[in-house]
Design an enzyme around this catalytic site. Structure first.
Site, PDB file in Angstrom:
ATOM      1  N   SER A  18     -10.196   3.332  64.563  1.00 49.65           N
ATOM      2  CA  SER A  18     -10.281   3.516  62.353  1.00 49.65           C
ATOM      3  C   SER A  18      -9.733   1.632  62.204  1.00 49.65           C
ATOM      4  O   SER A  18     -10.313   1.244  62.812  1.00 49.65           O
ATOM      5  CB  SER A  18      -9.023   4.352  61.880  1.00 49.65           C
ATOM      6  OG  SER A  18      -7.763   3.815  62.077  1.00 49.65           O
ATOM      7  N   SER A 142      -0.721 -10.235  59.216  1.00 53.36           N
ATOM      8  CA  SER A 142      -0.710 -10.132  57.796  1.00 53.36           C
ATOM      9  C   SER A 142       0.295 -11.350  56.713  1.00 53.36           C
ATOM     10  O   SER A 142       0.762 -11.779  57.837  1.00 53.36           O
ATOM     11  CB  SER A 142      -0.017  -8.946  57.373  1.00 53.36           C
ATOM     12  OG  SER A 142       0.252  -8.391  56.483  1.00 53.36           O
ATOM     13  N   TYR A 155       7.844  -3.420  58.568  1.00 55.47           N
ATOM     14  CA  TYR A 155       6.615  -4.243  58.705  1.00 55.47           C
ATOM     15  C   TYR A 155       6.430  -6.044  58.449  1.00 55.47           C
ATOM     16  O   TYR A 155       6.044  -6.490  59.942  1.00 55.47           O
ATOM     17  CB  TYR A 155       5.658  -3.663  57.208  1.00 55.47           C
ATOM     18  CG  TYR A 155       4.455  -4.149  57.638  1.00 55.47           C
ATOM     19  CD1 TYR A 155       3.901  -3.672  58.717  1.00 55.47           C
ATOM     20  CD2 TYR A 155       4.187  -5.622  57.002  1.00 55.47           C
ATOM     21  CE1 TYR A 155       1.648  -3.802  59.126  1.00 55.47           C
ATOM     22  CE2 TYR A 155       2.247  -5.377  56.868  1.00 55.47           C
ATOM     23  CZ  TYR A 155       1.112  -5.071  58.042  1.00 55.47           C
ATOM     24  OH  TYR A 155       0.309  -5.111  58.066  1.00 55.47           O
ATOM     25  N   LYS A 159       5.974  -8.148  62.115  1.00 52.94           N
ATOM     26  CA  LYS A 159       5.014  -9.095  62.095  1.00 52.94           C
ATOM     27  C   LYS A 159       5.194 -10.275  62.054  1.00 52.94           C
ATOM     28  O   LYS A 159       4.783 -11.172  62.721  1.00 52.94           O
ATOM     29  CB  LYS A 159       3.737  -9.228  60.697  1.00 52.94           C
ATOM     30  CG  LYS A 159       3.599  -7.635  60.196  1.00 52.94           C
ATOM     31  CD  LYS A 159       2.768  -7.615  61.700  1.00 52.94           C
ATOM     32  CE  LYS A 159       1.604  -5.955  61.373  1.00 52.94           C
ATOM     33  NZ  LYS A 159       1.000  -5.730  62.485  1.00 52.94           N
TER      34      LYS A 159
END
Length: 274
Positions: A18, A142, A155, A159
């Site tokens: 996806s 990100s 998160y 990262k």
């Protein structure tokens, strides 16, 4: 943009069922790259592969990147089929949305296992082939890989770790012809927010953001290709991401204030408005 540089390149894309991963796999395969799609859902990937006009250029390998043996198998299957590896796109990842004070620590373990260790495992086993081909390894991060976002502790930590790992890998192999790119797409229309984990580890089920004006996964894939062609070491795509990174260097207190306010405005935000 001319995509001829992709012809006959062997490309592995994780998280390819996806979003950015799928868009990248489809784009690269349509320009004659040999693309290996990796994700946990083999049935979904096979269905998507068969729907692509470039299906013959694509191979699906069931892979949970948090499992080292799966990552090794991914590399083994790629080399068995195509005999080489030119590009590894470490895209698989999960997000979260909760205050650390309320968080089940298993949520952070799951994020680190997938986001960070998934990148490390795949890169470790692909590296001998990438060095041989003087190829490219990409880590999709990100803006949370550059600044800490409230409500995203696990998160952001994962990262940051990916960026530190890849920046160091680049230095180690600066004379070996290896291209290492840290790629930060910013908010992208995809399902990553739908499956983001809440404080108890359950998926939130729906995105808290309006994705209509976000960059599409297809546009992100094109920019990724441009970065690979130019062998860039870092790409931050959105104006907001670029400005945030710039201002954080010179005005860190302002950025902390602004990001707190921004994240607190999300619908059902776990962050209290001040």
């Amino acid at each position: 943009m001319n995509y001829k540089f992709l012809k006959d390149k062997v490309v592995i894309v994780t998280g390819a069922s996806s979003g950015i991963g799928l868009a990248t796999a489809v784009l690269f395969a349509s320009h004659d790259a040999k693309v290996v799609m990796a994700a946990r859902s083999i049935e979904k990937m096979e269905t998507l592969r068969k729907e692509s006009p470039a299906a013959d250029n694509m191979l699906c390998v069931k892979t949970d990147v948090s499992v080292e043996a799966d990552c090794k198998n991914l590399i083994d299957e790629t080399v068995k089929r195509f005999g080489r590896i030119d590009i590894l796109v470490n895209n698989a990842g999960i997000s979260m949305r909760a205050m650390f004070n309320d968080l089940d620590l298993d949520v952070i373990r799951r994020l680190v296992d997938t986001n960070f260790w998934g990148t490390v495992y795949c890169t470790k086993y692909a590296l001998p082939y990438l060095l041989e081909s003087k190829g490219s390894v990409v880590g999709v991060v990100s803006i949370a890989g550059f600044i800490g976002l409230p409500g995203r502790t696990g998160y952001a930590a994962s990262k940051f770790a990916i960026r530190g790992f890849l920046d160091t890998l680049r230095v180690e192999h600066r004379y070996d012809g290896l291209h290492v790119m840290v790629f930060a797409p910013g908010f992208t229309a995809s399902n990553i927010r739908n499956v983001a984990l809440l404080a108890d580890g359950s998926p939130q089920g729906m995105t808290p953001r309006n994705e209509d004006k976000m960059m599409s996964a297809e546009k992100v894939a094109k920019k990724l290709a441009r970065g690979l062609k130019s062998r860039k070491k870092e790409m931050v795509l959105t104006p907001t991401g670029k400005m945030t990174k710039f201002f954080d260097f010179y005005f860190p207190h302002f950025v902390e204030w602004a990001e707190y306010r921004m994240m607190a405005k999300e619908p059902d935000s776990p962050i209290k408005k001040k």
